[in-house]
Design a protein around this motif. Sequence first.
Motif, mmCIF file in Angstrom:
data_model
loop_
_atom_site.group_PDB
_atom_site.id
_atom_site.type_symbol
_atom_site.label_atom_id
_atom_site.label_comp_id
_atom_site.label_asym_id
_atom_site.label_seq_id
_atom_site.Cartn_x
_atom_site.Cartn_y
_atom_site.Cartn_z
ATOM 1 N N THR A 1 -64.064 -89.957 20.977
ATOM 2 C CA THR A 1 -65.050 -90.968 21.388
ATOM 3 C C THR A 1 -64.611 -91.686 22.658
ATOM 4 O O THR A 1 -65.429 -91.985 23.531
ATOM 5 C CB THR A 1 -65.293 -91.970 20.241
ATOM 6 N N ASN B 1 -75.079 -90.661 25.596
ATOM 7 C CA ASN B 1 -74.690 -89.289 25.270
ATOM 8 C C ASN B 1 -75.413 -88.231 26.090
ATOM 9 O O ASN B 1 -75.045 -87.056 26.043
ATOM 10 C CB ASN B 1 -74.890 -89.016 23.779
ATOM 11 N N PHE C 1 -70.126 -100.216 28.749
ATOM 12 C CA PHE C 1 -69.108 -99.864 29.752
ATOM 13 C C PHE C 1 -69.399 -98.478 30.312
ATOM 14 O O PHE C 1 -69.411 -98.262 31.528
ATOM 15 C CB PHE C 1 -67.712 -99.913 29.105
ATOM 16 N N HIS C 2 -69.634 -97.536 29.406
ATOM 17 C CA HIS C 2 -69.881 -96.157 29.830
ATOM 18 C C HIS C 2 -71.168 -96.056 30.644
ATOM 19 O O HIS C 2 -71.211 -95.447 31.716
ATOM 20 C CB HIS C 2 -69.965 -95.252 28.596
ATOM 21 N N ASN D 1 -60.585 -100.635 28.019
ATOM 22 C CA ASN D 1 -61.537 -100.245 29.066
ATOM 23 C C ASN D 1 -62.038 -101.452 29.858
ATOM 24 O O ASN D 1 -62.411 -101.322 31.013
ATOM 25 C CB ASN D 1 -62.732 -99.513 28.451
ATOM 26 N N ALA E 1 -71.125 -97.682 34.222
ATOM 27 C CA ALA E 1 -70.234 -97.049 35.204
ATOM 28 C C ALA E 1 -70.953 -95.929 35.939
ATOM 29 O O ALA E 1 -70.490 -95.472 36.986
ATOM 30 C CB ALA E 1 -68.988 -96.497 34.509
ATOM 31 N N LEU F 1 -62.302 -93.968 35.570
ATOM 32 C CA LEU F 1 -61.081 -93.597 34.857
ATOM 33 C C LEU F 1 -60.978 -92.106 34.572
ATOM 34 O O LEU F 1 -59.917 -91.618 34.192
ATOM 35 C CB LEU F 1 -61.010 -94.353 33.521
ATOM 36 N N THR G 1 -75.246 -84.589 31.148
ATOM 37 C CA THR G 1 -75.768 -83.346 30.581
ATOM 38 C C THR G 1 -76.964 -82.883 31.418
ATOM 39 O O THR G 1 -77.486 -83.640 32.240
ATOM 40 C CB THR G 1 -76.232 -83.544 29.120
ATOM 41 N N SER H 1 -65.249 -89.322 25.560
ATOM 42 C CA SER H 1 -66.687 -89.283 25.845
ATOM 43 C C SER H 1 -67.122 -90.499 26.638
ATOM 44 O O SER H 1 -67.932 -90.410 27.567
ATOM 45 C CB SER H 1 -67.453 -89.206 24.518
ATOM 46 N N ASN H 2 -66.567 -91.659 26.287
ATOM 47 C CA ASN H 2 -66.965 -92.905 26.944
ATOM 48 C C ASN H 2 -66.310 -93.116 28.303
ATOM 49 O O ASN H 2 -66.699 -94.036 29.028
ATOM 50 C CB ASN H 2 -66.676 -94.106 26.034
ATOM 51 N N LEU H 3 -65.321 -92.321 28.657
ATOM 52 C CA LEU H 3 -64.746 -92.487 30.000
ATOM 53 C C LEU H 3 -65.248 -91.437 30.983
ATOM 54 O O LEU H 3 -64.988 -91.539 32.196
ATOM 55 C CB LEU H 3 -63.224 -92.600 29.969
ATOM 56 N N LEU H 4 -66.014 -90.470 30.484
ATOM 57 C CA LEU H 4 -66.625 -89.498 31.408
ATOM 58 C C LEU H 4 -67.609 -90.223 32.327
ATOM 59 O O LEU H 4 -68.413 -91.021 31.880
ATOM 60 C CB LEU H 4 -67.371 -88.408 30.634
ATOM 61 N N GLY H 5 -67.523 -89.932 33.603
ATOM 62 C CA GLY H 5 -68.434 -90.561 34.559
ATOM 63 C C GLY H 5 -67.996 -91.931 35.030
ATOM 64 O O GLY H 5 -68.646 -92.533 35.871
ATOM 65 N N THR H 6 -66.885 -92.431 34.473
ATOM 66 C CA THR H 6 -66.350 -93.724 34.922
ATOM 67 C C THR H 6 -65.223 -93.473 35.928
ATOM 68 O O THR H 6 -64.739 -92.339 36.056
ATOM 69 C CB THR H 6 -65.787 -94.553 33.741
ATOM 70 N N ARG I 1 -68.620 -100.979 24.287
ATOM 71 C CA ARG I 1 -68.001 -99.764 24.842
ATOM 72 C C ARG I 1 -69.056 -98.843 25.463
ATOM 73 O O ARG I 1 -68.835 -98.261 26.531
ATOM 74 C CB ARG I 1 -67.237 -99.034 23.733
ATOM 75 N N HIS J 1 -72.073 -84.123 24.154
ATOM 76 C CA HIS J 1 -71.873 -84.865 25.407
ATOM 77 C C HIS J 1 -70.646 -84.356 26.162
ATOM 78 O O HIS J 1 -70.690 -84.094 27.365
ATOM 79 C CB HIS J 1 -71.726 -86.357 25.104
ATOM 80 N N PHE K 1 -58.085 -95.059 27.580
ATOM 81 C CA PHE K 1 -58.740 -95.508 28.818
ATOM 82 C C PHE K 1 -57.688 -95.787 29.901
ATOM 83 O O PHE K 1 -57.843 -95.403 31.059
ATOM 84 C CB PHE K 1 -59.559 -96.779 28.566
#
Lengths: 270, 270
Positions: free
Chosen positions: A164, B168, B200-201, A78, B204, A174, B172, A167-172, B197, A201, A105
């Motif tokens: 996970t 998280n 990063f999220h 990422n 962004a 990517l 939402t 979840s961490n790439l939502l809104g980025t 990580r 999430h 990612f």
Amino acid sequence: MRIAVVAPSCPLKAKAAERVQAIVAARGDCELFIHPQSFLVEGHFAGPDSARLDALREVMADPSFDAVWFARGGYGSNRIAEAALEGLPEAARGKTYMGYSDAGFLLAGLYKAGVDVAWGPMAQDVMRSGGEAAVARALDWLVRRDPAALEPELDPPAMAFNLTVLSNLLGTPLEPDLAGVDLLIEEVSEQLYRIDRTMFHLTASANVRGVARLRLGRVSDILANDPEFAVDEAAIVEDWCARSGIPYGGRADIGHDAQNRVVPFGSRSH
Amino acid sequence: MRIAVVAPSCPLKAKAAERVQAIVAARGDCELFIHPQSFLVEGHFAGPDSARLDALREVMADPSFDAVWFARGGYGSNRIAEAALEGLPEAARGKTYMGYSDAGFLLAGLYKAGVDVAWGPMAQDVMRSGGEAAVARALDWLVRRDPAALEPELDPPAMAFNLTVLSNLLGTPLEPDLAGVDLLIEEVSEQLYRIDRTMFHLTASANVRGVARLRLGRVSDILANDPEFAVDEAAIVEDWCARSGIPYGGRADIGHDAQNRVVPFGSRSH
């Protein structure tokens, strides 16, 4: 078929590289270039961001490679994904990219950029028990699009992610369009309360709510929950699907293990 | 001043309840109603979702309470937050709500609904070393808006969140508008690669990028990273702020400890 291996996350072990090269030599249907960056070590990562980015961009831009195979997951792709996708060279578009876990990612960003990507075993997987079969499955897909390598119940368009990571790439930048997708998720080394929180999430996302169905791969090495969580991972995922109106499609044949199958993103099953 | 205690996440210990009631009796400036739901135990949670939701809605709707004080964090308030906010009764709007950590899901949703909320110590904190001072600080704020309880460098409008909780709740229905906010984050019991990580999220997000500045509270009980991560938590946060154009405002006096200060959300410092 020439395949380049780079490590955008954590380093490849020398022993793994040897074993994979032996498998490739025995097959005789492809050639593997393991970029020396794959063996760099800087703290958590396979070298600093700049080295990982440079190696990735180098093999992406090299028209002599037909595929880019990520060496290993862990963490870190990422940190370089957006930069890797900037001004994507034409040669980068003619290749297939394969990996899973943290490589998700990059799979997401590359797919969004219109490139051919697939979830599938990586070179380091050769070190798992039964890992030769995982490597053979990845190469069978990369070299000759063997349908036996595929997750057996795919209903394309499909995508697969570590929960996970997704979840961490939502809104980025990517985040790919998930509308109508057969979405497969899997998880490793998490506590059940974290999986529950991450599902909260994930399933709150309007984009995720647009999937055709959500299927659950293997959830392995679940860390102890103190106190014990009342329900298991399948019940958690079913519950959040029900709450959010996402069709739950049952289990999927992917995971952090040697049985992990190939999931080509989108409708590209060839 | 009548204060209701409920546990939307994990249960309150009986010993903690005794100690907090003793502190309240000695002060003589408030009365504490500890809802029996606070002591329920069902697996991870202080009773099933329905019991936690019912207790919360009950004290929210009761005009005889001036404040709702969350008993403890842990995990679980996200599972009932949306339902708790449905058809918010008028009596719910006249109160102050206080808590931190997992209670951040509720603070976010309640604040977004226009209600007075504050990050601050919870009843269970009395069990920490020095915990009496934490409880006194929370009550000093709830009862008489003592400015000595406040995080000392707040530049309102402010908000405070556990980093993982904030990550998280992005995307939402609980996500609040962060434009122009003095945003304080803190973390506990995570590995540094996870913090990287999550940053990063977080960074962004266009919403997060609209904050006035981001400040880092204490990051405690950092779990071992294998291999060792090259940089520390402050460097991680500074790096992601620099990458995303968010002004980094230095350290903040909040955390999972007895020194944790009060952060009233928004411009409500009275």
